[in-house]
Write a protein that holds these residues in place. Structure first.
Motif, PDB file in Angstrom:
ATOM      1  N   LYS A 234      39.994  95.653  37.318  1.00 29.68           N
ATOM      2  CA  LYS A 234      41.014  95.575  36.270  1.00 29.68           C
ATOM      3  C   LYS A 234      40.633  96.341  35.011  1.00 29.68           C
ATOM      4  CE  LYS A 234      42.532  90.991  37.815  1.00 29.68           C
ATOM      5  NZ  LYS A 234      42.639  89.561  37.441  1.00 29.68           N
ATOM      6  N   ILE A 235      39.339  96.487  34.775  1.00 30.60           N
ATOM      7  CA  ILE A 235      38.883  97.072  33.518  1.00 30.60           C
ATOM      8  C   ILE A 235      38.897  98.594  33.576  1.00 30.60           C
ATOM      9  CG2 ILE A 235      36.388  97.169  34.019  1.00 30.60           C
ATOM     10  CD1 ILE A 235      37.784  95.709  30.801  1.00 30.60           C
ATOM     11  N   LYS A 236      39.358  99.218  32.530  1.00 25.50           N
ATOM     12  CA  LYS A 236      39.313 100.668  32.414  1.00 25.50           C
ATOM     13  C   LYS A 236      38.088 101.064  31.599  1.00 25.50           C
ATOM     14  CE  LYS A 236      44.322 101.515  32.599  1.00 25.50           C
ATOM     15  NZ  LYS A 236      44.441 102.750  33.397  1.00 25.50           N
ATOM     16  N   ILE A 237      37.461 102.177  31.960  1.00 27.53           N
ATOM     17  CA  ILE A 237      36.248 102.616  31.265  1.00 27.53           C
ATOM     18  C   ILE A 237      36.440 104.054  30.792  1.00 27.53           C
ATOM     19  CG2 ILE A 237      33.770 103.042  31.480  1.00 27.53           C
ATOM     20  CD1 ILE A 237      33.704 100.805  33.605  1.00 27.53           C
ATOM     21  N   PHE A 238      36.206 104.277  29.500  1.00 31.20           N
ATOM     22  CA  PHE A 238      36.406 105.600  28.902  1.00 31.20           C
ATOM     23  C   PHE A 238      35.100 106.075  28.261  1.00 31.20           C
ATOM     24  CE2 PHE A 238      40.404 103.311  28.865  1.00 31.20           C
ATOM     25  CZ  PHE A 238      41.308 104.232  29.386  1.00 31.20           C
ATOM     26  N   HIS A 239      34.438 107.008  28.928  1.00 28.73           N
ATOM     27  CA  HIS A 239      33.253 107.647  28.347  1.00 28.73           C
ATOM     28  C   HIS A 239      33.732 108.758  27.424  1.00 28.73           C
ATOM     29  CE1 HIS A 239      31.403 105.672  31.831  1.00 28.73           C
ATOM     30  NE2 HIS A 239      30.230 105.824  31.226  1.00 28.73           N
ATOM     31  N   VAL A 240      33.391 108.660  26.119  1.00 27.25           N
ATOM     32  CA  VAL A 240      33.889 109.639  25.150  1.00 27.25           C
ATOM     33  C   VAL A 240      32.754 110.304  24.358  1.00 27.25           C
ATOM     34  CG1 VAL A 240      36.113 108.468  24.922  1.00 27.25           C
ATOM     35  CG2 VAL A 240      34.237 107.879  23.358  1.00 27.25           C
ATOM     36  N   GLY A 241      31.516 110.078  24.755  1.00 29.37           N
ATOM     37  CA  GLY A 241      30.374 110.609  24.014  1.00 29.37           C
ATOM     38  C   GLY A 241      29.697 111.766  24.719  1.00 29.37           C
ATOM     39  N   PRO A 242      28.525 112.124  24.219  1.00 29.05           N
ATOM     40  CA  PRO A 242      27.743 111.495  23.160  1.00 29.05           C
ATOM     41  C   PRO A 242      28.255 111.885  21.762  1.00 29.05           C
ATOM     42  CG  PRO A 242      26.318 112.649  24.737  1.00 29.05           C
ATOM     43  CD  PRO A 242      27.720 113.115  24.979  1.00 29.05           C
ATOM     44  N   THR A 243      28.434 110.880  20.900  1.00 27.03           N
ATOM     45  CA  THR A 243      28.973 111.150  19.567  1.00 27.03           C
ATOM     46  C   THR A 243      27.994 111.962  18.712  1.00 27.03           C
ATOM     47  OG1 THR A 243      28.104 109.064  18.673  1.00 27.03           O
ATOM     48  CG2 THR A 243      30.333 109.029  19.595  1.00 27.03           C
ATOM     49  N   SER A 244      26.704 111.882  19.022  1.00 28.16           N
ATOM     50  CA  SER A 244      25.724 112.643  18.222  1.00 28.16           C
ATOM     51  C   SER A 244      25.987 114.139  18.296  1.00 28.16           C
ATOM     52  CB  SER A 244      24.301 112.347  18.702  1.00 28.16           C
ATOM     53  OG  SER A 244      24.132 112.687  20.067  1.00 28.16           O
ATOM     54  N   LEU A 245      26.627 114.585  19.371  1.00 22.41           N
ATOM     55  CA  LEU A 245      26.914 116.011  19.538  1.00 22.41           C
ATOM     56  C   LEU A 245      28.084 116.469  18.676  1.00 22.41           C
ATOM     57  CD1 LEU A 245      26.398 116.423  23.392  1.00 22.41           C
ATOM     58  CD2 LEU A 245      24.855 117.117  21.557  1.00 22.41           C
ATOM     59  N   THR A 246      28.750 115.531  18.020  1.00 28.60           N
ATOM     60  CA  THR A 246      29.825 115.934  17.101  1.00 28.60           C
ATOM     61  C   THR A 246      29.258 116.433  15.780  1.00 28.60           C
ATOM     62  OG1 THR A 246      30.061 113.692  16.172  1.00 28.60           O
ATOM     63  CG2 THR A 246      31.386 114.227  18.114  1.00 28.60           C
ATOM     64  N   GLN A 247      27.958 116.196  15.541  1.00 31.85           N
ATOM     65  CA  GLN A 247      27.309 116.667  14.312  1.00 31.85           C
ATOM     66  C   GLN A 247      26.810 118.089  14.548  1.00 31.85           C
ATOM     67  OE1 GLN A 247      27.794 114.518  11.979  1.00 31.85           O
ATOM     68  NE2 GLN A 247      28.308 112.827  13.334  1.00 31.85           N
ATOM     69  N   SER A 248      27.450 119.065  13.928  1.00 30.43           N
ATOM     70  CA  SER A 248      27.131 120.465  14.230  1.00 30.43           C
ATOM     71  C   SER A 248      26.094 121.060  13.284  1.00 30.43           C
ATOM     72  CB  SER A 248      28.403 121.313  14.189  1.00 30.43           C
ATOM     73  OG  SER A 248      29.082 121.130  12.953  1.00 30.43           O
ATOM     74  N   SER A 249      26.159 120.759  11.987  1.00 29.59           N
ATOM     75  CA  SER A 249      25.221 121.356  11.039  1.00 29.59           C
ATOM     76  C   SER A 249      23.932 120.549  10.973  1.00 29.59           C
ATOM     77  CB  SER A 249      25.844 121.439   9.648  1.00 29.59           C
ATOM     78  OG  SER A 249      25.925 120.151   9.066  1.00 29.59           O
TER      79      SER A 249
END
Length: 487
Positions: A234-249
């Motif tokens: 029943k559960i849906k799973i959404f992998h949306v990372g790694p968020t650390s890679l959103t830091q570019s500078s």
């Protein structure tokens, strides 16, 4: 998108850096996709989140923290400041007291979706009450959730082993995972109040629309499918990372939420002088404060192994340099620090900036979820020193599933306040570091190849068209469909 009107998303991060940082960065992902995100938190914690995003559709709503009601001083609003069980208990009580104000705010201005940390299980029933989906955030991997679920079963083999240190295999998993009872959390070995909380969180998850994960799906695809199955599909799973890679500078990498105690330029200048894969980074997360006796063993191992290193030591940021003699060998400063072979950072370190530098070839880590995904994303293998929470589960993922880690040989799970209760000797530490950094060893070469490959997959996942980006877009679309059908 079927509807261009943005979603109104409320996010409730738990008041601890390991939970706040990734969930707030997931909020940044939503706001970058033109959705309206509101972080619900307290004033002291809000101050550290202002650097997350300057997007006009990312905002922070604060609620007065009931410190006096639970006997805490003003300003103590984060579990980073909890150095003992009584303080942590008061903090958790204060967090539960916030529920009424949070509910009142959400009733007066209902969102389209609630994304909350697992430590707010009441949001599951509240979301059902106001007719919106609830997404849960666990601050760990689905792999760890799978193992947590396996050992909660009454027929788990840890119940039948003869000693705490007798190995057993967790049955019915996609891989052969071997543990000992001593490596399991205390609430698994002997049911207590925390065991009951775990059951509350599990029940709340089953009432939720889905789970959002700071990881990329390729890293744990087998366990994602497996976990969905054991949770009834029943559960849906959404992998949306790694968020650390959103830091570019480099500046963004250096100052994710918490201000670091070392300048970005100083750190990079030191690293730039080192050869590729020659530096060990040592850090045990945001909650571990080892006693001086354990720090001495680490220092002796670092001195003896001969490798260059950066060592982040929490709990010593207000200490004078002359006081370091209590936890470093007598000649350490002269032979290691002054020769620039080692760099000690007393306080919060720019972890992603360090791990992403080509000179860093290994990470001595407690195996916290954020540290693991940041290391994998940067292609850096890990010497595993698990401490508490789900750390031992993630150690098994690194060493027994992927072969991208080397075990230091820690035997006992402890509460975070008891870190260092059982001292790990310098010989064990040095042996693991040498094994991790031996560039001529074929096993090490293969380990580096595997983790570099995973790092490339992580980077592709967060790009437009990558798996994590697609998962984010799918989740936004599904949530908009739910909203539009409701209206």
């Amino acid at each position: 998108m079927s509807n261009s009107r943005p979603l109104e998303i409320y996010m409730l991060p738990f008041l601890s850096p390991g939970h706040m940082i990734p969930l707030s960065e997931i909020g940044q992902l939503f706001s970058s996709a033109a959705q309206n995100v509101t972080i619900l938190t307290t004033p002291h914690n809000a101050a550290s989140l202002t650097k997350i995003s300057n997007s006009p559709n990312f905002r922070i709503q604060t609620f007065s923290f009931p410190a006096k009601q639970v006997g805490l001083p003003d300003g103590l609003e984060n579990f980073l400041s909890a150095t003992d069980i009584p303080t942590a208990t008061k903090l958790y009580t204060a967090v539960t007291l916030l529920q009424a104000d949070l509910e009142s705010f959400m009733l007066s201005s209902p969102p389209d979706v609630i994304i909350s940390d697992m430590f707010f299980p009441w949001t599951a029933d509240f979301a059902l009450k106001i007719g919106v989906p609830r997404i849960v955030f666990h601050a760990t991997f689905i792999f760890a959730q799978t193992l947590k679920n396996a050992v909660r079963e009454p027929d788990s083999p840890h119940h039948s082993v003869e000693s705490d240190y007798e190995p057993f295999v967790i049955p019915n998993l996609p891989h052969k995972i071997t543990m000992t009872r001593a490596q399991l959390p205390d609430y698994v070995r002997t049911p207590n109040g925390y065991t009951q909380l775990m059951e509350q969180w599990r029940e709340a998850e089953l009432k939720s629309y889905g789970i959002v994960v700071n990881n990329f799906s390729e890293f744990e695809s087998e366990y994602t499918a497996f976990y969905k199955d054991i949770m009834g599909g029943k559960i849906k799973i959404f992998h949306v990372g790694p968020t650390s890679l959103t830091q570019s500078s480099s500046n963004d990498k250096a100052n994710r939420v918490h201000k670091t105690v070392i300048a970005e330029t100083e750190c990079l200048s030191w690293l730039n002088k080192k050869a590729p894969n020659s530096v060990i980074y040592v850090c045990f997360g945001s909650a571990c404060k080892f006693p001086d006796t354990q720090l001495m063993e680490i220092a002796c191992a670092l001195e003896s192994c001969g490798y260059d290193f950066i060592w982040a030591v929490l709990g010593k940021d207000d200490e004078k340099d002359e006081d370091m003699i209590k936890w470093i060998p007598s000649d350490f400063n002269q032979n290691v620090i002054k020769t620039k072979r080692g760099l000690i950072i007393k306080g919060w370190a720019p972890q992603v900036l360090i791990l992403d530098h080509p000179s860093v070839g290994g990470f001595l880590s407690h195996c916290g979820g954020n540290s693991v995904i940041e290391s994998v994303s940067c292609g850096v293998p890990i010497a595993t020193w698990p401490l508490y929470a789900e750390h031992f589960y993630l150690e098994k993922m690194l060493t027994q599933v992927y072969g991208i880690g080397v075990e230091v040989g820690v035997e006992d799970w402890n509460l975070w306040v008891d870190c260092g209760k059982k001292i790990i000797r310098r010989e064990k530490i040095e042996k693991a570091l040498r094994k991790l950094m031996d560039g001529e060893d074929e096993m090490v070469k293969e380990m580096r190849r595997k983790i570099k490959e995973l790092g490339e997959l992580a980077k592709k996942a967060v790009q437009v068209g990558g798996s994590s980006h697609k998962n984010l877009m799918v989740l936004i679309e599904e949530l908009k469909q739910i909203r539009d059908q409701k209206s």
